[in-house]
Scaffold this motif. Structure first.
Motif, PDB file in Angstrom:
ATOM      1  N   LYS A 167      -1.532  -2.063   0.192  1.00 44.32           N
ATOM      2  CA  LYS A 167      -0.739  -3.180   0.970  1.00 44.32           C
ATOM      3  C   LYS A 167      -0.318  -3.799  -0.103  1.00 44.32           C
ATOM      4  O   LYS A 167       1.142  -4.143   0.031  1.00 44.32           O
ATOM      5  N   GLN A 168      -0.747  -4.295  -1.335  1.00 38.54           N
ATOM      6  CA  GLN A 168      -0.174  -4.929  -2.221  1.00 38.54           C
ATOM      7  C   GLN A 168       0.994  -4.048  -2.965  1.00 38.54           C
ATOM      8  O   GLN A 168       1.988  -4.622  -3.400  1.00 38.54           O
ATOM      9  N   PHE A 214       3.967  -4.489  -0.731  1.00 37.52           N
ATOM     10  CA  PHE A 214       4.650  -5.776  -1.063  1.00 37.52           C
ATOM     11  C   PHE A 214       5.444  -5.748  -2.160  1.00 37.52           C
ATOM     12  O   PHE A 214       6.428  -6.307  -2.324  1.00 37.52           O
ATOM     13  N   CYS A 257      -8.270 -10.055  -3.109  1.00 38.46           N
ATOM     14  CA  CYS A 257      -7.193 -10.903  -2.469  1.00 38.46           C
ATOM     15  C   CYS A 257      -7.177 -12.477  -3.158  1.00 38.46           C
ATOM     16  O   CYS A 257      -6.081 -12.649  -3.114  1.00 38.46           O
ATOM     17  N   CYS A 264      -4.372 -12.008  -5.584  1.00 37.89           N
ATOM     18  CA  CYS A 264      -3.233 -11.449  -4.977  1.00 37.89           C
ATOM     19  C   CYS A 264      -2.210 -12.485  -4.846  1.00 37.89           C
ATOM     20  O   CYS A 264      -2.289 -13.579  -4.221  1.00 37.89           O
ATOM     21  N   ARG A 288      -4.012  -9.079   6.351  1.00 40.03           N
ATOM     22  CA  ARG A 288      -5.497  -9.119   6.280  1.00 40.03           C
ATOM     23  C   ARG A 288      -5.987 -10.622   5.796  1.00 40.03           C
ATOM     24  O   ARG A 288      -6.979 -11.098   6.194  1.00 40.03           O
ATOM     25  N   ALA A 289      -5.273 -11.024   4.770  1.00 46.18           N
ATOM     26  CA  ALA A 289      -5.507 -12.484   4.184  1.00 46.18           C
ATOM     27  C   ALA A 289      -5.495 -13.341   4.995  1.00 46.18           C
ATOM     28  O   ALA A 289      -6.167 -14.256   5.359  1.00 46.18           O
TER      29      ALA A 289
HETATM   30  S1  SF4 Z   1      -4.124 -10.143   0.020  1.00 46.57           S
HETATM   31 FE1  SF4 Z   1      -5.835  -8.505  -0.336  1.00 46.57          FE
HETATM   32  S2  SF4 Z   1      -5.379  -6.752   1.246  1.00 46.57           S
HETATM   33 FE2  SF4 Z   1      -3.513  -8.353   1.271  1.00 46.57          FE
HETATM   34  S3  SF4 Z   1      -2.300  -7.419  -0.223  1.00 46.57           S
HETATM   35 FE3  SF4 Z   1      -3.157  -8.768  -1.578  1.00 46.57          FE
HETATM   36  S4  SF4 Z   1      -5.043  -7.722  -2.239  1.00 46.57           S
HETATM   37 FE4  SF4 Z   1      -4.053  -6.438  -0.621  1.00 46.57          FE
END
Ligand code: SF4
Length: 377
Positions: free
Chosen positions: A109-110, A113, A357, A360, A368-369
Motif C-alpha cells: 500500500k505504501q 501511495f 506504520c 509511514c 488501515r492506519a
Molecule cells: S500506514 Fe501502514 S499499512 Fe498504510 S501504507 Fe503506511 S505502512 Fe502501509
C-alpha cells in the motif's frame, strides 16, 4: 570532461551517469533508524570476513549531465489518469527497480501511495547518508559528466559503467555501484549492486556480493528489515548471475524499451569507448561489448553479506551472512509482481508488522492506519 587514472597512471576521460533516486530505497524514508548504505569500513572478503580495503585506483563511471533529462517521468506525472496495472502505468518505459521490489515487499500500500503521490521528502539523515554514500563511491570511482541526447545514450552509459566496473572487479578485486539489468519472472528489472569483491586467498572466481547499510542508532535491524535486505541482495545476485550466464536478451531489450540499435553515439561517448579500448559507433556496438564483458565473469558466491554499520562512528554493528534461496526468492518476486501486474489490490502490512506504520508518511490517507486509529480512540 574530467579524467580518471588507470592502473598505469595514465589519465583518461571518464563519463558518469547520475544514479536516479529510484535506487535510493524510498523504503528508507519509512525507517527512522535506517539510512542509506555505505561506510568506510569496506573489506575484501575471504569467505566474506572483514578485512580493511585500500583502493588501488579509481575506475570511471558515467554521469549524464543533460540539462533536460531525455526521458522525463511522463508516466508518473499522468499516473492518476491512465488506466492499467502499476507496471504499465508507472514502469512501462523503464525497468522495475530492485528498490521497487523491496519497497513493495515492505508494504504494497505504501508503494502504491508513492506511485500516486510521489516519494516522501527525504529526511536530513537520508541526505547525510547520501553524502556519505558519495564519499565512499569516490574511493574507487571518479565521475565525469557527459551530455546525453537520447534514451539510447542513457542506456549506453549504463552498459559502459558495467564494463568499467566489471574490469575493475577482474583486475583490482573490487568494484562498487555496478548497474545490472535483466529479466526476472518475465519482467525487466534494474538495480545497482553496492559492492562486489573477489575472494582473497581462494581459487574461486566467484565474486562476493556485499551491501552495507548504515544505521542512525546502535540497534540491530529487525527481522523485517533483514528479510527486506535479503530480498534486495538476492535480486542483485539473480540479475548478475543471469548476465554472466550470457542470457542477456538483446533483441527483447531493444524491442521492449523501443530503442534504436543503430543509434549513432555522440562524439564524446565514442571518444570514451575508444579510451576503454573498444570502438563503438552505435548503441548496438556498446551492447555487443557489454555482452562480451559478461562472458568473462563468474556467478556470484552463494553466500551474500549484509553489513550494518553505525553512522556516527562507522563501527560495525552486525555482519549478516546468508545463502541465496532460489525457492524463497521466486516466491517473493511472484508475490510482488502480482501487485505490479494488477492481479490483485495492494496489501497492507501484516498485523505483526504494524509497527511499520509509525514510520509511514501516508498514515493520514491509509485506510488501515485510519481504522487502527479509530479503534484506538
Ligand atoms: S500506514 Fe501502514 S499499512 Fe498504510 S501504507 Fe503506511 S505502512 Fe502501509
Amino acid at each position: 570532461m574530467n579524467t580518471s587514472r588507470t592502473t598505469n597512471g595514465e589519465q583518461i576521460p571518464i563519463l558518469v551517469e547520475i544514479i536516479s533516486e529510484e535506487e535510493m530505497a524510498f523504503l528508507e524514508a519509512a525507517l527512522s533508524s535506517a539510512h542509506p548504505r555505505f561506510s568506510p569500513h569496506r573489506s575484501r572478503p575471504n569467505s566474506l570476513s572483514s578485512q580493511p580495503y585500500t583502493p588501488k585506483s579509481h575506475a570511471r563511471t558515467l554521469r549524464s549531465s543533460s540539462p533536460t533529462p531525455p526521458q522525463p517521468d511522463i508516466e508518473d506525472s499522468t499516473a492518476a489518469t491512465v488506466s492499467g496495472s502499476p507496471l504499465l502505468r508507472f514502469r512501462s518505459r523503464r525497468a522495475l527497480a530492485v528498490t521497487d521490489i523491496t519497497a513493495t515487499e515492505w508494504c504494497e500500500k505504501q508503494m502504491e501511495f508513492v506511485l500516486l503521490h510521489g516519494r516522501p521528502k527525504r529526511t536530513e539523515a537520508m541526505v547525510a547518508g547520501s553524502v556519505r554514500h558519495a564519499e565512499l563511491e569516490e574511493e574507487v570511482v571518479e565521475k565525469v559528466e557527459i551530455q546525453i541526447k537520447s534514451i539510447e545514450e542513457s542506456w549506453a552509459l549504463k552498459f559502459m559503467n558495467f564494463i568499467v566496473g566489471a574490469n575493475q572487479l577482474l583486475f583490482e578485486g573490487l568494484t562498487r555501484e555496478l548497474p545490472v539489468i535483466g529479466v526476472v519472472e518475465d519482467t525487466w528489472m534494474i538495480g545497482i549492486i553496492d559492492e562486489l569483491q573477489m575472494p582473497v586467498g581462494e581459487i574461486s572466481l566467484n565474486p562476493c556480493l556485499i551491501d552495507t547499510k548504515t544505521r542512525y542508532r546502535a540497534t540491530l535491524p529487525s527481522e523485517a528489515q533483514k528479510r527486506n535486505a535479503r530480498l534486495q541482495l538476492m535480486c542483485y545476485k539473480y540479475l548478475w548471475d543471469t548476465l554472466v550466464a550470457n542470457n542477456f536478451p538483446t533483441e527483447h531489450f531493444f524491442n521492449h524499451f523501443g530503442l534504436n540499435p543503430q543509434y549513432p553515439l555522440s562524439e564524446d561517448i565514442r571518444l570514451y569507448t575508444s579510451s576503454l579500448g573498444f570502438e563503438a559507433k552505435t548503441f548496438e556496438e556498446v551492447v555487443f561489448y557489454f555482452r562480451n564483458t559478461c562472458r568473462l565473469l563468474s556467478p556470484c558466491h552463494e553466500r551474500l553479506l549484509l553489513r550494518y554499520e553505525l553512522q556516527s562512528d562507522r563501527s560495525i554493528l552486525e555482519e549478516y551472512e546468508f545463502s541465496f534461496d532460489a525457492g524463497w526468492f521466486k516466491n517473493e518476486i511472484q508475490q510482488c509482481l502480482k501487485f505490479w501486474r494488477g492481479e490483485r489490490e495492494a496489501s497492507y502490512v501484516s498485523k505483526t508488522e504494524q509497527w511499520k506504520c509509525q514510520f509511514c508518511k501516508f498514515t493520514a490517507m491509509c485506510p488501515r492506519a485510519l481504522a487502527s486509529n479509530n479503534n484506538a480512540e
